[in-house]
Structure formats: structure tokens, C-alpha cells
Design a protein around this motif. Structure first.
Motif, PDB file in Angstrom:
ATOM      1  N   MET A 183      69.533  24.224  69.688  1.00  0.00           N
ATOM      2  CA  MET A 183      69.674  23.121  70.656  1.00  0.00           C
ATOM      3  C   MET A 183      71.107  23.069  71.171  1.00  0.00           C
ATOM      4  O   MET A 183      72.058  23.308  70.431  1.00  0.00           O
ATOM      5  CB  MET A 183      69.319  21.788  69.992  1.00  0.00           C
ATOM      6  CG  MET A 183      69.524  20.589  70.901  1.00  0.00           C
ATOM      7  SD  MET A 183      69.283  19.011  70.083  1.00  0.00           S
ATOM      8  CE  MET A 183      67.652  18.613  70.605  1.00  0.00           C
ATOM      9  N   GLN A 210      74.512  21.765  71.884  1.00  0.00           N
ATOM     10  CA  GLN A 210      75.308  20.794  71.121  1.00  0.00           C
ATOM     11  C   GLN A 210      75.563  19.522  71.930  1.00  0.00           C
ATOM     12  O   GLN A 210      75.627  18.418  71.376  1.00  0.00           O
ATOM     13  CB  GLN A 210      76.648  21.421  70.700  1.00  0.00           C
ATOM     14  CG  GLN A 210      77.473  20.591  69.726  1.00  0.00           C
ATOM     15  CD  GLN A 210      76.764  20.327  68.407  1.00  0.00           C
ATOM     16  OE1 GLN A 210      76.123  21.226  67.858  1.00  0.00           O
ATOM     17  NE2 GLN A 210      76.856  19.090  67.906  1.00  0.00           N
ATOM     18  N   LEU A 241      72.600  17.265  71.542  1.00  0.00           N
ATOM     19  CA  LEU A 241      72.582  16.701  70.188  1.00  0.00           C
ATOM     20  C   LEU A 241      73.610  15.578  70.057  1.00  0.00           C
ATOM     21  O   LEU A 241      73.322  14.515  69.500  1.00  0.00           O
ATOM     22  CB  LEU A 241      72.839  17.803  69.157  1.00  0.00           C
ATOM     23  CG  LEU A 241      72.813  17.371  67.689  1.00  0.00           C
ATOM     24  CD1 LEU A 241      71.498  16.681  67.339  1.00  0.00           C
ATOM     25  CD2 LEU A 241      73.038  18.563  66.773  1.00  0.00           C
ATOM     26  N   ARG A 258      64.858  16.019  62.643  1.00  0.00           N
ATOM     27  CA  ARG A 258      64.727  17.457  62.869  1.00  0.00           C
ATOM     28  C   ARG A 258      63.266  17.850  62.726  1.00  0.00           C
ATOM     29  O   ARG A 258      62.649  17.607  61.693  1.00  0.00           O
ATOM     30  CB  ARG A 258      65.590  18.225  61.861  1.00  0.00           C
ATOM     31  CG  ARG A 258      66.632  19.099  62.534  1.00  0.00           C
ATOM     32  CD  ARG A 258      67.555  19.759  61.561  1.00  0.00           C
ATOM     33  NE  ARG A 258      66.847  20.504  60.525  1.00  0.00           N
ATOM     34  CZ  ARG A 258      67.348  20.722  59.319  1.00  0.00           C
ATOM     35  NH1 ARG A 258      68.520  20.230  58.999  1.00  0.00           N
ATOM     36  NH2 ARG A 258      66.665  21.420  58.434  1.00  0.00           N
ATOM     37  N   ARG A 300      60.694  17.947  72.954  1.00  0.00           N
ATOM     38  CA  ARG A 300      60.986  18.167  71.528  1.00  0.00           C
ATOM     39  C   ARG A 300      60.474  16.999  70.686  1.00  0.00           C
ATOM     40  O   ARG A 300      60.074  17.185  69.539  1.00  0.00           O
ATOM     41  CB  ARG A 300      62.493  18.362  71.317  1.00  0.00           C
ATOM     42  CG  ARG A 300      63.002  19.710  71.808  1.00  0.00           C
ATOM     43  CD  ARG A 300      64.396  20.039  71.302  1.00  0.00           C
ATOM     44  NE  ARG A 300      64.798  21.354  71.744  1.00  0.00           N
ATOM     45  CZ  ARG A 300      65.653  21.583  72.751  1.00  0.00           C
ATOM     46  NH1 ARG A 300      66.194  20.565  73.400  1.00  0.00           N
ATOM     47  NH2 ARG A 300      65.960  22.817  73.094  1.00  0.00           N
ATOM     48  N   GLU A 332      58.901  23.250  72.020  1.00  0.00           N
ATOM     49  CA  GLU A 332      60.217  23.848  72.279  1.00  0.00           C
ATOM     50  C   GLU A 332      60.328  24.168  73.766  1.00  0.00           C
ATOM     51  O   GLU A 332      59.732  25.144  74.252  1.00  0.00           O
ATOM     52  CB  GLU A 332      60.403  25.115  71.437  1.00  0.00           C
ATOM     53  CG  GLU A 332      61.736  25.824  71.647  1.00  0.00           C
ATOM     54  CD  GLU A 332      62.939  24.873  71.639  1.00  0.00           C
ATOM     55  OE1 GLU A 332      63.681  24.872  72.638  1.00  0.00           O
ATOM     56  OE2 GLU A 332      63.126  24.128  70.649  1.00  0.00           O
ATOM     57  N   THR A 387      59.057  23.328  68.172  1.00  0.00           N
ATOM     58  CA  THR A 387      60.517  23.248  68.039  1.00  0.00           C
ATOM     59  C   THR A 387      60.977  23.039  66.599  1.00  0.00           C
ATOM     60  O   THR A 387      60.256  22.466  65.776  1.00  0.00           O
ATOM     61  CB  THR A 387      61.066  22.113  68.933  1.00  0.00           C
ATOM     62  OG1 THR A 387      62.487  22.195  68.960  1.00  0.00           O
ATOM     63  CG2 THR A 387      60.645  20.736  68.414  1.00  0.00           C
ATOM     64  N   ASN A 388      62.194  23.506  66.322  1.00  0.00           N
ATOM     65  CA  ASN A 388      62.861  23.246  65.047  1.00  0.00           C
ATOM     66  C   ASN A 388      64.043  22.299  65.242  1.00  0.00           C
ATOM     67  O   ASN A 388      64.771  22.013  64.295  1.00  0.00           O
ATOM     68  CB  ASN A 388      63.379  24.561  64.433  1.00  0.00           C
ATOM     69  CG  ASN A 388      62.239  25.460  63.993  1.00  0.00           C
ATOM     70  OD1 ASN A 388      61.209  24.971  63.564  1.00  0.00           O
ATOM     71  ND2 ASN A 388      62.413  26.756  64.137  1.00  0.00           N
ATOM     72  N   ASP A 389      64.251  21.862  66.478  1.00  0.00           N
ATOM     73  CA  ASP A 389      65.428  21.059  66.799  1.00  0.00           C
ATOM     74  C   ASP A 389      65.143  19.557  66.734  1.00  0.00           C
ATOM     75  O   ASP A 389      64.042  19.138  66.413  1.00  0.00           O
ATOM     76  CB  ASP A 389      65.941  21.434  68.193  1.00  0.00           C
ATOM     77  CG  ASP A 389      66.742  22.738  68.166  1.00  0.00           C
ATOM     78  OD1 ASP A 389      67.457  22.961  67.177  1.00  0.00           O
ATOM     79  OD2 ASP A 389      66.631  23.522  69.124  1.00  0.00           O
ATOM     80  N   TYR A 390      66.170  18.786  67.090  1.00  0.00           N
ATOM     81  CA  TYR A 390      66.077  17.324  66.998  1.00  0.00           C
ATOM     82  C   TYR A 390      65.322  16.716  68.181  1.00  0.00           C
ATOM     83  O   TYR A 390      65.447  17.151  69.320  1.00  0.00           O
ATOM     84  CB  TYR A 390      67.483  16.712  66.949  1.00  0.00           C
ATOM     85  CG  TYR A 390      68.156  16.855  65.617  1.00  0.00           C
ATOM     86  CD1 TYR A 390      68.049  15.864  64.646  1.00  0.00           C
ATOM     87  CD2 TYR A 390      68.896  17.997  65.307  1.00  0.00           C
ATOM     88  CE1 TYR A 390      68.667  15.992  63.416  1.00  0.00           C
ATOM     89  CE2 TYR A 390      69.516  18.139  64.077  1.00  0.00           C
ATOM     90  CZ  TYR A 390      69.394  17.136  63.135  1.00  0.00           C
ATOM     91  OH  TYR A 390      69.988  17.275  61.914  1.00  0.00           O
TER      92      TYR A 390
END
Length: 677
Positions: free
Chosen positions: A1, A3, A6, A19, A190, A195, A369-372
Motif C-alpha cells: 500500500m 505509504q 496509510l 490489516r 480494500r 486489492e 488485499t493484504n493491506d489496510y
């Protein structure tokens, strides 16, 4: 993601993000909806500190291991409640009123318990307990009374539905202002587990459209497409405010109002009622579709002596088993619906949006997705709160809708515009460019419904050229649907001699386009009609045209010799409507064309027919025939002179797209089809 995104999330939504890879890891071991897991993760693991996250994840795993009831361990949990006198469980709970005892009783889905006493404060406070049930953390007690054998010894002492405790919608709107449009769309995607870097912009917007029923009141959406594209995922996993009804039979009492109990059905309890696998919906009760039509049009329905109102959106999802090109040529895109729904144009006209599920790629692991993103439960509550506001007037400042949009089209487009604006611009800051993008998308989704209605209902739904007018530039923009732009059945330019197109009623009773191809070789006057299967009647019509021409060829052109050549005449059913009823005249024109080595006039479709004696047969439903010819790509149309008076029944917009050529005899039809003066 990125930065930057975030940092913006952390600064503007502290404690509201999680997450998404944590959800996936735990989800594999516990069969609970995503919003249940993320509710717990939000309590224990909403942090950027890796150590705190790990500790929080362990806490959540322990809570689920201790308290989540797996169906195969239900007896163990019941024993624990008895031995300890009490125990906390996580389960899906539904409540009903036992009028004979005048008490509310709970049913636990995984625990397999029913008739569990529960205080009346909970169904009063959380009415969705009464309609379909919700996931809860429940403190159970066990109290066995020898003198009271009628009641269950299990008691639901304290019930906490799994949902966010509070919401400041103004804080949410202020937070949105920190993001660009692209950044915000990525955050929303997300938040529902997808994703965004794996999708192009078009697919991102299609994913957003799936959320409109959750954020807009009384919005009716249909999505049909291939398997494995996540059609029902949103409505089952992402929001505690929607319920997925899986196929099978649904009743008026269950869906709308139970007259015996005097209780509202699902539409009164949930924000969205989604029907999975539409092909499996069993609509034995004739009242169901009628009440659904009433509700989908107005948000109200009549049961007994009074009218009831509800705000639930309706969603219909299902599978398409063939390619879209094939379906468009042979049927319509509502084909997977049960017959009583799929042929009821009044029901289908109430669908505001048809999402082209075939444009969404089949899901692969890297699509998740693996992100926030937002804790899904938090975002679900945001969407629920935003249902109270509307942006349906957002277009009025810059645009007005074209003349072909009727009242239902206007409502559909404005509802979808409102829903998409609330998803992408919830803070209310957007300009002309943003509104135009949303408006185009909304009109396309509605036009897809109208295009199919035109196939099913004929001229009643002729007005499909939906458009909008730019008030500033006074310019009208027409919006098409991508799949309708695929290759026309009747190509532009001249064809080969002996090739001809027509529009006719087929043996199925539906109107379709047909292509006829004729081959001529040296021979002794044989004629063979192919492509008609075992239909002896159709073959006889083709044969009678050959015999008529044989007897009258000299009146057309003396060089036509029927006895020194053999002819093979082939019929192609381009729309899958069965063999054509009007066959003799196209056969005759095709035979003349190949005999004279002269192609038929470019982009022409032939209408009408002749008897074995050469009498002209007029067209009975001219407007519908012309509509099919136009949809197939015809620019010129050959019509019997006897139909001239019927042109008054044809909408001017349709008539203006053709060069209409009249004929008064079979020979006249041949001359005009071949462009001979």
C-alpha cells in the motif's frame, strides 16, 4: 500500500482500520462472516505496531477458539454451560415470540438450541434478531427447574450484537476530504477485501456499484455473470445489514409481512435483501411477484387492510452459462431468471441497474488485499447512516436527462447517481466532471435493462437511446452499452450475389433476423433447401418460391435460366427464433440475385412474403419487425405497399433510421432489392 494513503488513514481514522490479511488468516479456521472477525480485530488488533497486532491476533484466535461455537462441537459447549452454570458463546441468534407463553425465545444457529428464554429488551432494541438473526456475543446461563418442565433450562442472559458501538458521520466526512478520488476508491475496495491494483478503472467502478444497494434506499440491482466472480460475497460477508436468501422458495410472509403473527418480513428488518442463484427462486405463489413489483416500484406494499413501507434494497444475483454474444443473439440477458420473472416485463422494468458480471474477472488469490482498509463493520455502519441522505439532485446543476428517459428510467439513474456519489464523494465535494462520470455509468447500467426489455416486450420499450444534455454547452450525449456494440448481424457494404437478409416471425412466435445464402452450379434444374431441419412446411415454402420463379422468370429477366442450373438454398436463423414464417419472397429474391450474378442492395432487410400464386402477404407487426431489422444492422428496408398505412404506428425515431422502399408485386420486390430501376 502507498505509504501516503496509510498515513492519511491513520491520521483521519484512528482505531477504524485493520490489516485485511489478518482477517484472511483467521477466516480459514472459523466459518464466521468477515464483519464478525473484523469487529474482534478492531477491538484487539487495530494498530500499526507489529507486536501489538500479533498479540491482538492471538487474543482474537483465543476468543474464537473458546467462544465461537462450531456445529460439530455444539454438545461440548452445551455441557460446558451446564457444568459451569454459564458460558459466553459467539453464534448467530434469531428470536421469535412464543405467544402461547407470552415470552421471546432465541434460536442459536450453530449451538442447535431453540426456545431459549431471552429478555424482551433485546428484540425491542435490536429488531433484526426477529428477522433472519444476527451474530452476537451471548452470556448463557443454565437453570434447571424440576417444577418447570415446559421451559428450556438454557437462558440468554446478556446479548451483545456484533456491531460498532457508535458512529460520528461528520468525522467520517471530514476524513474523506484528505483523500483524492483515486485514493478513496482504493480505500473503499480494500475495505471490502479487494486489492485495487489488480483491477482497471472500469472493474473498480463495477465493484463500487455492488455496494449501492447498501448505501441507497430501495435500490434494485441485478448482476448475472460467470461463476467465481464474487457476486454474492458483498451481501453475505461484508455487512451485518444485509441478508442473502439462497435460492429455493421464499414466501410473501417471510419476505414482506406475516399476517398471522402481524410481523414485518425481511424487507422491514434489513437494508438489503439479496437473492442468490436467481434461477433457483421458486415462485409458486402468484402474489409474490405482484407484491414484489409493488414494493420495488414504490417501497411500499399492501397486506391486509393497511399499506406497509420499508427501505430495503433488492438484489438479484445469478450465473450466466453461455457467452454474452451467444445470449444476445439467441435470447436476452434476463434468461437465467425463473420463467414467471424473466418474461414479466413489468417486473424487470423495476430493476434500476443491471451490472455486467461478465466484465469482472474470475477471482484469483491475489485479487484479495493484504493491506489496510476500514473495519468492515465500521464501514457498513457508515453506509447505513448515509442511507439517510440523498444526492439524487446532484445532476440538476449541470445536466438534464434526455427525452427518451421515462419516469422509471429517471428514478433509476438518479438513485444510482446518488448511491455512487455517497460512495466516492460522501463529503459532498464534487464538480461537473465527477458528476458526468457517475451519470454516464448510471445511464449505461439502466440502458442494459431497457435493451433487454425491448427484446422481451417489443415496441412498448422502444425508447432505449438514453442520453443526457449538458446545460452549459447545450450538447446531447448518448450512452450505449458495450455488449450491444459488438458485430452487427447485417454487415455494411454489398454482399455476395445470392446472399440476402430478412426479418420474420420464427416458429417460436418471436421475431428474428435471418440470412439466406444461395449457390448455383451447372445442372438440370434441381432445387434443394437446407438449414430448415425436418420442417416440411418451411421447405415447401422455399420450393413454392422456386416454382413461381420458374414460371415467371421471363418477366424479370430473360437471361435467368432455371433449367440449366441446380440451386442450393440455405437458411440461417441468426436469433434462434426457429424457422422463418416469411420465406418464399426472400427465396425468390436470392435465386434471382445468384442467377443474374448481382448482389442485393447493401445493408438491406426484406419484409413480407408471397403465396404460391404470387399474392403479396402484408406484415402484421411492422414496428416490431423494423425494430429487429434495425437492431440487426439494416439501413434499408423492403416493405409491401399494403403496409404504407401502418407507418403511422412506427415511432418517428425508428422510421428516420431507415431508407424505406415499397414494392407492389413480387417482380417489383426483386427489381428494388437488386437496385434495378
Amino acid at each position: 500500500m502507498d505509504q501516503v494513503i496509510l498515513d492519511k488513514l491513520v491520521a483521519n481514522f484512528p482505531g477504524k482500520i485493520v490489516r485485511k490479511d489478518l482477517t484472511k488468516k483467521i477466516k480459514e479456521g472459523a466459518n464466521v462472516p468477515v464483519y464478525v472477525l473484523e469487529y474482534l480485530l478492531g477491538m484487539y488488533a487495530s494498530s500499526l505496531d507489529e507486536q501489538l497486532v500479533e498479540k491482538g491476533v492471538e487474543n482474537v484466535k483465543n476468543i474464537l477458539a473458546r467462544n465461537y461455537v462450531r456445529p460439530d462441537e455444539a454438545e461440548k459447549v452445551k455441557a460446558k454451560i451446564r457444568e459451569n452454570g454459564g458460558y459466553t458463546v459467539i453464534d448467530k441468534v434469531s428470536v421469535s415470540l412464543n405467544e402461547r407463553k407470552d415470552q421471546y425465545e432465541a434460536e442459536f444457529s450453530n449451538l442447535g438450541l431453540s426456545a431459549v428464554r431471552i429478555s424482551e429488551e433485546y428484540p425491542k432494541k435490536y429488531d433484526r434478531l426477529l428477522g433472519g438473526g444476527i451474530w452476537c456475543i451471548v452470556q448463557m446461563e443454565y437453570w434447571f427447574d424440576e417444577n418447570d418442565q415446559q421451559n428450556s433450562p438454557f437462558i440468554a442472559r446478556k446479548v451483545d450484537p456484533i456491531q460498532m458501538p457508535g458512529l460520528d458521520i461528520e468525522e467520517f466526512k471530514r476524513g474523506r476530504a484528505a483523500f483524492t478520488e483515486k485514493e478513496w476508491i482504493d480505500v473503499v475496495l480494500r475495505s471490502v477485501g479487494m486489492e485495487p491494483t489488480q483491477f482497471d478503472e472500469r472493474v473498480k467502478w463495477l465493484h463500487l456499484a455492488r455496494l449501492v444497494p447498501l448505501i441507497e434506499n430501495n435500490f434494485n440491482l441485478c448482476e448475472l455473470g460467470p461463476r467465481g466472480t464474487g457476486k454474492s460475497h458483498i451481501y453475505k460477508e461484508i455487512s451485518p445489514n444485509s441478508i442473502l436468501v439462497s435460492g429455493g422458495q421464499t414466501t410473501v410472509a417471510n419476505l414482506f409481512y406475516n399476517m398471522a403473527r402481524r410481523t414485518m418480513g425481511l424487507v422491514g428488518m434489513w437494508d438489503t435483501v439479496a437473492f442468490d442463484e436467481v434461477a433457483g427462486i421458486n415462485v409458486k405463489n402468484g402474489d409474490l411477484i405482484q407484491i414484489m413489483k409493488d414494493y420495488m416500484a414504490s417501497g411500499s406494499f399492501a397486506r391486509g387492510k393497511e399499506e406497509k413501507n420499508a427501505s430495503a434494497s433488492m438484489v438479484f444475483v445469478g450465473n450466466i452459462n453461455q457467452s454474452v454474444d451467444v445470449i444476445l443473439k439467441t435470447s436476452n440477458l434476463f434468461e437465467p431468471f425463473p420463467e414467471k420473472m424473466g418474461t414479466d416485463s413489468a417486473f424487470l422494468d423495476r430493476i434500476h441497474c443491471y451490472l455486467p458480471g461478465w466484465e469482472i474477472p474470475k477471482y484469483r488469490p491475489d485479487f484479495f488485499t493484504n493491506d489496510y482498509g476500514f473495519i468492515t463493520d465500521y464501514y457498513a455502519e457508515v453506509m447505513r447512516e448515509l442511507r439517510k441522505t440523498t444526492y439524487s439532485d446532484a445532476i440538476d446543476k449541470y445536466f438534464k436527462l434526455g427525452s427518451q428517459l421515462n419516469q422509471r428510467d429517471t428514478v433509476a439513474v438518479k438513485k444510482m447517481v446518488s448511491g455512487l456519489i455517497k460512495l466516492v464523494y460522501p463529503h459532498g465535494k464534487f464538480g461537473k466532471k465527477e458528476v458526468e462520470k457517475v451519470l454516464k455509468f448510471a445511464i449505461e447500467m439502466r440502458r442494459r435493462v431497457k435493451e433487454q426489455l425491448k427484446k422481451i416486450g417489443g415496441m412498448e420499450f422502444f425508447d432505449v437511446n438514453l442520453s443526457y444534455i449538458d446545460l452549459e454547452e447545450n450538447h446531447e450525449e448518448y450512452v450505449s452499452v458495450p455488449e450491444q456494440g459488438s458485430g452487427k448481424l447485417i454487415p455494411e457494404g454489398s454482399g455476395k450475389p445470392g446472399h440476402i437478409y430478412s426479418a420474420s416471425i420464427g416458429t417460436s412466435g418471436r421475431i428474428g433476423a435471418f440470412k439466406f445464402e444461395t449457390q448455383m452450379v451447372a445442372g438440370n434444374g434441381k432445387f434443394k433447401a437446407t438449414g430448415l431441419g425436418s420442417d416440411s412446411g418451411a421447405k415447401e415454402k422455399a420450393d413454392s418460391a422456386y416454382k413461381y420463379l420458374n414460371a415467371n422468370a421471363v418477366t424479370i429477366n430473360s437471361s435467368i435460366s432455371m433449367i440449366t442450373h441446380d440451386f442450393v438454398f440455405n437458411t440461417q436463423d441468426l436469433n434462434g427464433v426457429g424457422n422463418p414464417i416469411f420465406l418464399s419472397l426472400p427465396t425468390m429474391i436470392a435465386l434471382c440475385s445468384v442467377s443474374l450474378n448481382k448482389p442485393v442492395v447493401a445493408s438491406m432487410a426484406v419484409l413480407g412474403d408471397i403465396t404460391i400464386g404470387g399474392t403479396l402477404i402484408r406484415v402484421t407487426n411492422l414496428a416490431d419487425m423494423m425494430q429487429v431489422a434495425r437492431d440487426s444492422g439494416a439501413k434499408k428496408i423492403l416493405v409491401p405497399m399494403a403496409n404504407a398505412a401502418d407507418l403511422a404506428t412506427v415511432p418517428p425515431e425508428l422510421m428516420s433510421t431507415f431508407n424505406i422502399i415499397f414494392y407492389s408485386t413480387p417482380e417489383d420486390a426483386v427489381f428494388k432489392a437488386l437496385g434495378v430501376e
